[in-house]
Design a protein around this motif. Structure first.
Motif, PDB file in Angstrom:
ATOM      1  N   ASP A  38      -1.800   0.721   2.839  1.00  0.00           N
ATOM      2  CA  ASP A  38      -0.866   1.550   2.557  1.00  0.00           C
ATOM      3  C   ASP A  38      -1.038   3.367   3.604  1.00  0.00           C
ATOM      4  OD1 ASP A  38      -1.386  -0.011   0.481  1.00  0.00           O
ATOM      5  OD2 ASP A  38      -3.166   1.019  -0.579  1.00  0.00           O
TER       6      ASP A  38
ATOM      7  N   LYS B 233       5.813  -2.233   1.823  1.00  0.00           N
ATOM      8  CA  LYS B 233       4.111  -2.379   2.365  1.00  0.00           C
ATOM      9  C   LYS B 233       4.166  -3.119   1.653  1.00  0.00           C
ATOM     10  CE  LYS B 233      -0.017  -2.975   2.102  1.00  0.00           C
ATOM     11  NZ  LYS B 233      -1.007  -2.784   0.588  1.00  0.00           N
TER      12      LYS B 233
ATOM     13  N   VAL C 197      -5.306  -0.111  -6.625  1.00  0.00           N
ATOM     14  CA  VAL C 197      -3.906  -0.062  -5.864  1.00  0.00           C
ATOM     15  C   VAL C 197      -3.182   0.521  -4.598  1.00  0.00           C
ATOM     16  CG1 VAL C 197      -1.427  -0.753  -7.583  1.00  0.00           C
ATOM     17  CG2 VAL C 197      -3.306   0.730  -8.127  1.00  0.00           C
TER      18      VAL C 197
END
Ligand code: ASP
Ligand code: MG
Length: 429
Positions: free
Chosen positions: A160, A12, A216
């Motif tokens: 994500d 990703k 993140v």
């Protein structure tokens, strides 16, 4: 080609990793290199640079309260652009590539627009393309609701979750998250100069970190990875070398007391004053907020004093949800005397699997903040996390002072008992 998915990698790339033409070509080269190393590759891309923010702005230039269905139609375009461009770059490198929208890729969600949850992944089209020796590019952050047949998006940072869900469905060996930092840090490196990169973090710790502000990984992606046992490797798209592995607790070596200090400055507080102290009131308030899809974080209710037996209740929400929260409470009618809001609040948290068995950690956090004259306005804890709500303008001071107090700096060695009197770092084992 093995049949079990062990030769599949999901890669990703975040927004900064596909921002300009150069970056897209670089991401394409990484994808091709993984293919040439013998893997079957599925790449999930985010929208380029600030594209999603710009699309949100465009919507607000048109309307104060954009219709959620159309918002999703709009926002889902960003990741499609990235995928089509990357597919072109891969073709130029001599490989077959096909780009797919979330819907084409079989990402099925519920129908809660702008915050949809993945409920199924029907990856047969991806599998077919992989069989045909193609590299598959999937537009992140989106899916389709089979109920409403509409395009949905998965909430900010949702690519994500697309990547993790695909890794789970395809039983890929790993889900690699390429980003502009080299992994997960002990604190935000933009705030703490000597923050260090963590080699491994457990799903539980990462869940707490994502929930308390570490940007993140999207919280839901970590939740999904934990539930399906997907190993995540968070790494830099601009340099080689290992990043941070997010894995099960058994796979993390030793649990330090404190792993990281996280923070958030995008919260708001809502206080309801003069609440009747009787069964069912909190249920009504938070039930309505849940129905409105507002995530509530820290909650405190005081013990009613005085003859009127009225209580005050405060809770924090994402600042982006404040208007919805206020509207929802207003719609409940006379539940409280007054609704107050404070948009200038922040939160600092410390997370570490090792604090489960060490009661002194919370006391130390409070002392350290007290010595720095930082007022703690609300507190919440879990077995592996302590969060303090504080004034927004003291957040970076708090992060720095806690990072230092728990010896999390670059060269620091975890002390044996960080809560002990006048502790000195000692080498464990
Ligand atoms: N482009 C979306 C966002 O900015 C999703 C993502 O990048 O993960 O939130
Ligand atoms: Mg992200």
């Amino acid at each position: 080609m093995s049949g079990d998915g062990s030769d599949i990698v999901v890669m990703k790339f975040g927004g900064t990793s596909v921002a300009g033409a150069e970056q897209i070509k670089r991401a394409a080269a990484r994808i091709v290199a993984a293919r040439e190393a013998g893997n079957r590759v599925v790449a999930v891309l985010s929208a380029r640079g600030k594209t999603t923010d710009q699309l949100v702005e465009q919507a607000h230039e048109i309307s104060d309260r954009p219709v959620a269905r159309e918002m999703d139609m709009l926002l889902s375009t960003g990741e499609r652009i990235s995928c089509a461009l990357a597919a072109m770059a891969i073709h130029d490198m001599g490989h077959e590539a096909i780009s797919l929208t979330g819907s084409q890729a079989g990402i099925v969600t519920d129908s809660s627009h702008t915050k949809a949850r993945i409920i199924d992944v029907r990856a047969d089209r991806i599998s077919e393309a992989l069989q045909q020796d193609r590299i598959v590019l999937v537009a992140g952050f989106q899916g389709v609701s089979t109920d409403s047949r509409d395009v949905t998006t998965l909430g900010r940072g949702g690519s994500d979750t697309t990547a993790v869900a695909l890794a789970a469905a395809l039983r890929a060996s790993v889900c690699e998250i390429y980003t502009d930092v080299s992994g997960v840090y002990s604190a935000d490196p933009r705030i703490v100069a000597d923050a260090h990169k963590l080699d491994r973090v457990s799903f539980e710790e990462m869940l707490e970190m994502s929930a308390s502000g570490a940007g993140v990984l999207q919280l839901r992606s970590v939740e999904y990875a934990r539930n399906h046992g997907v190993r995540i490797h968070c790494r830099s798209s601009f340099e080689d070398g290992p990043g941070t592995l997010v894995v099960s607790e058994e796979e993390t070596m030793e649990n330090p007391f404190v792993t990281a200090v996280t923070h958030s400055d995008s919260e708001a507080r809502v206080t309801l004053t003069g609440l009747r102290d009787e069964p069912g009131v909190a249920g009504r308030v938070f039930g309505a907020l849940a129905d409105a899809n507002v995530n509530v974080d820290v909650i405190i209710q005081n013990e009613p004093v005085g003859d009127d037996k009225l209580a005050d209740l405060s809770f924090t929400v994402d600042r982006a949800d404040l208007t919805t929260a206020k509207d929802t409470i207003a719609a409940l009618g006379d539940v409280s005397l007054e609704v107050l809001t404070d948009e200038q609040i922040g939160k600092v948290s410390i997370v570490g699997a090792g604090m489960r068995s060490h009661p002194g950690v919370a006391a130390k956090v409070f002392q350290v903040l007290g010595e720095e004259r930082i007022n703690i306005e609300m507190i919440s804890t879990s077995p592996i996390k302590i969060s303090c709500v504080i004034a927004a303008d003291r957040v970076s001071d708090a992060v720095n002072i806690l990072h230092k107090a728990f010896d999390l700096g670059e060269d620091a060695i975890q002390p044996e008992d960080p809560t002990g009197p006048g502790h000195r770092p000692t080498v464990a084992g």
